[in-house]
Design an enzyme around this catalytic site. Sequence first.
Site, mmCIF file in Angstrom:
data_model
loop_
_atom_site.group_PDB
_atom_site.id
_atom_site.type_symbol
_atom_site.label_atom_id
_atom_site.label_comp_id
_atom_site.label_asym_id
_atom_site.label_seq_id
_atom_site.Cartn_x
_atom_site.Cartn_y
_atom_site.Cartn_z
ATOM 1 C CD GLU B 317 -83.618 25.585 43.701
ATOM 2 O OE1 GLU B 317 -83.554 26.832 43.583
ATOM 3 O OE2 GLU B 317 -84.132 24.842 42.838
ATOM 4 C CB SER B 360 -82.655 27.585 40.364
ATOM 5 O OG SER B 360 -83.053 28.389 41.450
ATOM 6 C CD GLU B 407 -95.423 32.423 35.614
ATOM 7 O OE1 GLU B 407 -96.472 32.745 35.006
ATOM 8 O OE2 GLU B 407 -94.409 31.995 35.039
ATOM 9 C CB CYS B 573 -76.789 40.760 31.915
ATOM 10 S SG CYS B 573 -77.486 39.344 32.739
#
Lengths: 396, 646
Positions: B317, B360, B407, B573
């Site tokens: 991308e 992104s 979604e 994380c």
Amino acid sequence: MSKADKKLVIFSDIDVEKALKNALQKTRPDIIGEVRDSGLKGRGGAGFPTAVKWNLAAAAQGERKFVICNADEGEPGTFKDRVLLTDYAEQLVAGMVLAAYAVGAKDGIIYLRAEYTYLKKDLEATIEKMRGKKMLGKKILGKEGFDFDVHIHMGSGAYICGEETALIESLEGHRGEPRNRPPFPVTVGYLGCPSSVNNVETFITALHIVEKGAKWFKTFGTEKSTGTKLFSISGDCEKPGVYELPMGITIKKLLETVGGEDAKAVQVGGASGTCVPRKDFERVIAYEDVATGGSIIVFGPHRDMLEVAINFMEFFCEESCGQCTPCRLGTETLLEGLDMLDEGRCSLKYLRELCALGETMQLSSKCGLGQSAPNAFLSIIENFKSEIFDTRCSCR
Amino acid sequence: MPNKDNNTKFGPDRAPASSVVASVEVAKNEKELGAMIAVNIDGNEIKVPFGTTILDAAKKLNIRIPTLCHHEDLHVAGVCRVCVVEVEGQRTLQAACAYPITSPMTIKTYSPKVRKARRHNLDLMLKHHVGECYSCFRNNNCELQSLSKEYGVDFYRFGHDSEPHHEIDRSSYSVVRDMNKCIQCRRCVRTCIDLQEVGVLEAVNRGPDLDIATFADMPLGEVVCINCGQCINRCPTGALRANDPSDEIWAAIDDPKKHVVIQTAPSPRAAIGECFGLPAGTSVTRELNTAMRRCGFDKVFDTNFTADLTIMEEATELLIRLKKALVDKEQVAFPQFTSCSPGWVKFLEHFYPEYTDCLSSCKSPQQMFGSIIKTWYAEKAGIDPKDIVTVALMPCSAKKFECNRPEMQDSGYKDVDYGLTSRELAQMIQEVGLDLPNLPPSDFDDPIGEATGAGLIFGATGGVMEAALRTAVEIVTGIKTEKVFENLDIIPVRGFEGVKYMEIKVPAAGPVPPILSKALGGLKDFSFLNGATLKVAVAHGTANAKKVMEDIKAGGKFSECHFIEFMACPGGCLGGGGQPIPTSPEIRAARTKAIYAEEKTLYARKSHENPTVDLIYKEFLKDGPCGHKSHKLLHTHYIKRGNKIV
Ligand SMILES: Cc1cc2nc3c(=O)[nH]c(=O)nc-3n(C[C@H](O)[C@H](O)[C@H](O)COP(=O)(O)O)c2cc1C
Ligand code: SF4
Ligand code: SF4
Ligand code: SF4
Ligand code: SF4
Ligand code: FES
């Protein structure tokens, strides 16, 4: 109101402009030195030596410094600052100019109690007038390099905002909650800058001292508590009002002055002060004995002292900022205990537990509110325990 | 330390926080700065730097002073008053956490006055603390509980509420608030306002009525909470917890018709051992695989596989954006922002909605995995996807919200059924009676258990960037990345600095590999990038993210970046809101070390060298990265939420 009955210090005559002019002839250390020699202690309640505070603020590093007038006057039974703000505003502002000169501040703020909003217009007019007379603004009274101006900031209607660090938080637009101290405002204050926060009366007294001399000031009062003090006297007496009296006066003498000789107890220092019973009326009002920010509430013979204690504790429950554990929950617990007493449900053992809790609050609360919230409770329990138990015995 | 940057004083434009400014006294003159001050604590002498708190000075002497509202990551509050000590010559006790030592002093940490005050303050807190330890998820890991034990609380001195006074707020997919257990220490408030700069929690009312509440007391699921769970990790009690799906997961496991698959993110394996008494930084990857199988999960997969896939898609991308901008001269949104942290994504959607085009379009590895399992894996394994239940073991509470975004159903089903935190899985393992540290190790299941070190380091701040660069540099230059970065270690993007920045000059241009040829519109080579300077940045913790975003808004240096990694949680994380409690800078550093050590042992450390990645593009996503099918399954879109409550 018999505010100008006697003209001792604060109510004595002064030519403000001349006083300022004279002061600006002196050096900064000279001014702080005069205030130090006078022994003046803060009139807002805590009794911190004013010269020490100004000296710390003067010595603190900082691009900007602030002089802040604490006009939040929220202590129950206190209204002496209102008198000063109404009739002696010019002296107050001049006192701030003096302080600003001493500590090197360019900005002054008057933190005005929300309930005193009606005074704002007149105060602003006074400030404007003083700007016109060059007592505020650039090059004050011709003094090269000395610029200072004052604006008014309205309070938020909370008693706790009278505590100087909560006042600063409130000025900065935050919840009015006290900060950890140290650092003290004199080093880290408003917007992180060194700030001297002083009571209305302190500024005015300092102006008189610098003009008329520490020696003269010390002719009043005691060795440790010099000068005079304004007292807001209310309650069960014939002549309530604002009085200027020398420090070190006995409670007995004070009661004679205001026509409250038959009192059974006197609350000195407002809700956060102590309750002095009749047998102790020979005690003197001074920093070394019974200290006060000026509030004196007289309780006549018919008063129910438990009710008095409940009223004060309700006040603290309402006004605690709720930040720290001992005050947030201690005030509530003491109030519950008082209600239990009222209903004859409180054992002596639990009462002792509550008194111990009171001591914990005095010792471990974050600010003066929580530290002094149990004072009235403790002194009333100590002095009127038998009255309370006699009137509320569960076997009644 | 990740939060150091936030520890600045409040500027005028800061949200009103807890009423705390700097805890350290400003030195009155230069001489005092750096001076050493002698203190005596309980008879022990020590010299400490000017401004050291009593608490820190005591720590140096190994003297324990109890704390409750204090947290290493947060501003000093000084509100619980259990850390009070006696300072000789002072009328009142002082809060050790908040008192800076600026002159020599003698301190007693356990005098009768001190002990009584601490006990009273605990007694007071327990008054309205409605909760029973045996039905509380913090049982045995609760600071209030352990302090009560330490101070010998054996009755409720000042009474105790028998009935709860707050309704439990279960409106959020991620965080459950039970204010009956709240002791008003405000760690959550300081976390949300100061550490994360989100600001949905605040203190309201005064005195005994003081509560910790959301804006207008709205349910947490309806305010601008980004679900990061950082408040959970710093709450000393069970008042805040994640929304626990383990009952539903057990039900699925116990249902013979269901095929229950668990994918495991990299961070839990470096931390879950802490729930079993192991020191922070002990990796238990392969023991954990065994534990999950014994719990009854049918397949145990490695999310790192889709982390590798994310790198392929996200790097592609980026190259597409670069080509559009530089070759086709089209208007393209830059910088490209990573999108794998759902807390960050929601933060951007709320506070910088005008920048959603920069995000992104790649789904996070968790969600990519979800759609791959219910399509490719289902097909390969011959299982009807409607019978598959996917569980995602995550270090994160925001992942619970993410898998519930409407979604996220591109497989035709809910792509990921449940997000499970490290803490919750530890509980499940304990329930089965397993001693995790001593289980026999085992591997992930094929076919998608294969992953590279690049996927593994996603767990640490800077990891996504490093993984992306390892792949992008090699593709663009045609030179092996290890020739550009020694040992494949890209040090400038590692570490706990709040915002990291790096420039890489492209030294050569390689040919476009066949797999990318379609995505790049038949471009032959990368000569359009030859000699260019690629600018990248990394930010962790949303307070740091905010700094970068404000800089971008103002057209500063970050607006010239090409690619920026954002993680909502301090430390990345590894410090996620679903990780074992407690958390601290040291604990996060230890976990990070474990991950980087483990990645060195892996045979492949670049995402594009993962053989399964190769396989999936050959077998399934045939039109390559960012191709039609991958767009359908692996990419998503965002919502411009703004500050309006969603
Ligand atoms: C709860 C609380 C309320 C206070 N309210 C006032 C007030 O209304 N006015 C005031 O001058 N000082 C008040 N003080 C004292 C201030 O904190 C501070 O000591 C004072 O403004 C300093 O001025 P001084 O040195 O001139 O007395 C209060 C203190 C506490 C703890
Ligand atoms: S003592 Fe009371 S008013 Fe002061 S900080 Fe604590 S809770 Fe607030
Ligand atoms: S929060 Fe702590 S003290 Fe309270 S019930 Fe849970 S474990 Fe017990
Ligand atoms: S989850 Fe994050 S954003 Fe939400 S309240 Fe907690 S700290 Fe704030
Ligand atoms: S929810 Fe937890 S962290 Fe927040 S104030 Fe309550 S006890 Fe403290
Ligand atoms: S830990 Fe120091 S006051 Fe709470």
